[in-house]
Design a protein around this motif. Structure first.
Motif, PDB file in Angstrom:
ATOM      1  N   GLN A  55      23.470 -14.637  77.887  1.00 20.72           N
ATOM      2  CA  GLN A  55      23.820 -14.741  79.302  1.00 20.72           C
ATOM      3  C   GLN A  55      25.037 -15.623  79.548  1.00 20.72           C
ATOM      4  O   GLN A  55      25.969 -15.238  80.254  1.00 20.72           O
ATOM      5  N   ARG A  56      25.042 -16.805  78.962  1.00 20.73           N
ATOM      6  CA  ARG A  56      26.111 -17.765  79.249  1.00 20.73           C
ATOM      7  C   ARG A  56      27.466 -17.254  78.782  1.00 20.73           C
ATOM      8  O   ARG A  56      28.460 -17.343  79.513  1.00 20.73           O
ATOM      9  N   ARG A  57      27.522 -16.703  77.570  1.00 23.71           N
ATOM     10  CA  ARG A  57      28.804 -16.276  76.999  1.00 23.71           C
ATOM     11  C   ARG A  57      29.444 -15.140  77.796  1.00 23.71           C
ATOM     12  O   ARG A  57      30.662 -15.010  77.822  1.00 23.71           O
ATOM     13  N   ALA A  59      28.466 -14.373  81.249  1.00 28.68           N
ATOM     14  CA  ALA A  59      28.512 -14.645  82.681  1.00 28.68           C
ATOM     15  C   ALA A  59      29.728 -15.475  83.089  1.00 28.68           C
ATOM     16  O   ALA A  59      30.397 -15.155  84.080  1.00 28.68           O
ATOM     17  N   VAL A  60      30.036 -16.532  82.351  1.00 30.20           N
ATOM     18  CA  VAL A  60      31.069 -17.475  82.778  1.00 30.20           C
ATOM     19  C   VAL A  60      32.433 -16.808  82.961  1.00 30.20           C
ATOM     20  O   VAL A  60      33.048 -16.922  84.035  1.00 30.20           O
ATOM     21  N   ARG A 106      14.729 -13.944  82.009  1.00 29.80           N
ATOM     22  CA  ARG A 106      14.233 -15.272  81.617  1.00 29.80           C
ATOM     23  C   ARG A 106      12.729 -15.382  81.845  1.00 29.80           C
ATOM     24  O   ARG A 106      12.018 -15.940  81.007  1.00 29.80           O
ATOM     25  N   LEU A 165      27.038 -21.724  88.413  1.00 30.55           N
ATOM     26  CA  LEU A 165      27.264 -22.830  87.472  1.00 30.55           C
ATOM     27  C   LEU A 165      25.959 -23.551  87.140  1.00 30.55           C
ATOM     28  O   LEU A 165      25.712 -23.911  85.990  1.00 30.55           O
ATOM     29  N   VAL A 168      23.728 -21.020  84.790  1.00 24.65           N
ATOM     30  CA  VAL A 168      24.127 -20.865  83.381  1.00 24.65           C
ATOM     31  C   VAL A 168      24.035 -22.175  82.619  1.00 24.65           C
ATOM     32  O   VAL A 168      24.003 -22.179  81.381  1.00 24.65           O
ATOM     33  N   SER A 169      23.992 -23.312  83.351  1.00 21.91           N
ATOM     34  CA  SER A 169      23.872 -24.605  82.659  1.00 21.91           C
ATOM     35  C   SER A 169      22.458 -24.831  82.136  1.00 21.91           C
ATOM     36  O   SER A 169      22.239 -25.694  81.281  1.00 21.91           O
ATOM     37  N   ARG A 171      20.255 -23.994  79.780  1.00 23.49           N
ATOM     38  CA  ARG A 171      20.230 -23.273  78.500  1.00 23.49           C
ATOM     39  C   ARG A 171      18.823 -23.130  77.932  1.00 23.49           C
ATOM     40  O   ARG A 171      18.552 -22.210  77.167  1.00 23.49           O
ATOM     41  N   GLU A 174      17.219 -19.740  78.670  1.00 17.47           N
ATOM     42  CA  GLU A 174      17.959 -18.515  78.359  1.00 17.47           C
ATOM     43  C   GLU A 174      17.302 -17.785  77.192  1.00 17.47           C
ATOM     44  O   GLU A 174      17.060 -18.374  76.137  1.00 17.47           O
TER      45      GLU A 174
END
Length: 378
Positions: A55-57, A59-60, A106, A165, A168-169, A171, A174
């Motif tokens: 998700q993080r890689r 989404a940002v 999630r 923000l 996604v922070s 973690r 996730e």
């Protein structure tokens, strides 16, 4: 909640912004529809990327991209640039991963071995989403009509950035990426059970899109444009309250029967909007009309969790929710044209026909969905 409330603002904020600056509901509906179609086309692709890389890689960078084009959309509206520019900037800012599917993925990871808690979590998720549709449209219409036309869109953009923000922070919640060698071949849409559910979501989205555009037009026609946000909030409130009850009493019940009951409820409860003679009656009718939507959405997402392999869960949920987005786009565009050509209140006919179509699809594909559900459980 911050990001979702902003997400609930964008559609009606776009309609209010464009209609105020350009004086055309047909143009406003078309701009919003184009953006939602762009989101619908991109969503399965971004959903598959999230399943593959996390998700993080994914989404940002996409959210940075979206923010840039959102800023250009507001500038184009404010400066009075040619209308065709809006058909470029707004769709490009809509190319983002779906936050709702990532949140649901999630929950599926956290409660993978506890079906009852997973059902409660999915119901809670939908209720919270409905709550954002109580907050979002009211804020969007108030800001756009009381401050300046782009104010609702601007506030939504800022809130969305903050919410994403924060999301996604986190973690620790996730879900891990399924290794490549354990992933099923093909795409999630190859699962035959996906398409009927996506169609039902398209029709549900049409109801949402019609209600947003037509209610705003009806309220402004009556000389009380600010009331549209409150009326739409009542529709979402009815859905949220029914979702709370549904989450408590529906665990363990047959999902296909619940889906048929939910779509039938949407058809029956939406029809009375055609008879609402004034805004007070319309507000009451819309509250009742919203009662069937959350149970239908919750049941649909629970069915997706049942019939789609876990390695394709985000993609599968994205495809189905993409149907909802396409429906909102279609409902907005068609009802906008009906408003300009026939009259505001006639636009509600589009929602009634869509609700009937969803019910017929649920009824007609019951056997297929039952086979897919049982096959995956085995």
């Amino acid at each position: 909640m911050t990001a979702r409330s902003a997400g609930a603002m964008f559609a009606v904020a776009t309609v209010a912004m464009v209609a105020s600056r350009r004086g055309s509901y047909e143009l406003a509906g078309a701009v919003m529809a184009t953006g939602l179609i762009a989101l619908a086309i991109a969503a399965p692709v971004t959903g598959r990327l999230v399943d593959r890389y996390g998700q993080r890689r994914v989404a940002v960078p996409f959210f940075i991209w979206s923010g840039f084009w959102a800023a250009l959309t507001m500038i184009a509206s404010w400066r009075g640039w040619p209308a065709w520019i809006l058909f470029i900037t707004f769709p490009l800012c809509a190319v983002i991963p779906n936050l709702g599917t990532m949140a649901r993925a999630r929950w599926s990871h956290i409660f993978a071995h506890d079906p009852r808690k997973l059902h409660t979590a999915m119901s809670f998720e939908q209720v919270m989403e409905e709550v954002t549709f109580v907050i979002g449209p009211v804020l969007a219409i108030w800001l756009s009509t009381s401050v300046f036309p782009e104010a609702g869109f601007l506030f939504a953009t800022i809130c969305y950035a903050i919410g994403v923000l924060v999301f996604v922070s986190a973690r620790s919640t996730e879900p891990p990426v399924v290794p490549h060698h354990e992933r099923p071949h093909g795409h999630a849409h190859h699962n035959p059970g996906i398409l009927p559910l996506a169609f039902i979501m398209v029709m549900t989205g049409v109801i949402f899109g019609v209600n947003e555009v037509v209610t705003l037009a009806v309220a402004q026609e009556a000389g009380h444009g600010n009331a549209a946000g409150a009326i739409l909030a009542l529709f979402a409130a009815g859905s949220a309250l029914s979702g709370l009850v549904f989450g408590q009493v529906s665990h363990g019940r047959n999902l296909l029967k619940l889906l048929i009951a939910g779509t039938f409820g949407m058809m029956v409860l939406e029809a009375p909007v055609l008879l609402a003679g004034n805004l007070w009656v319309l507000a009451a009718v819309m509250f009742v009309a919203g009662i069937a939507t959350a149970p239908t959405l919750i049941t649909t997402m629970n069915l997706i969790e049942r019939i789609v392999p876990r390695a394709q869960l985000n993609e599968g949920m994205t495809i189905v929710l993409t149907g909802l987005i396409i429906g909102i786009a279609v409902g907005s565009a068609v009802s906008g044209a009906v408003i300009d050509r026939v009259g505001a209140r006639h636009g509600y006919w589009v929602a009634v026909v869509a609700a009937a179509s969803a019910f017929l699809m649920a009824l007609g594909t019951r056997a297929l969905l039952s086979r897919r559900e049982m096959a995956n459980l085995r």
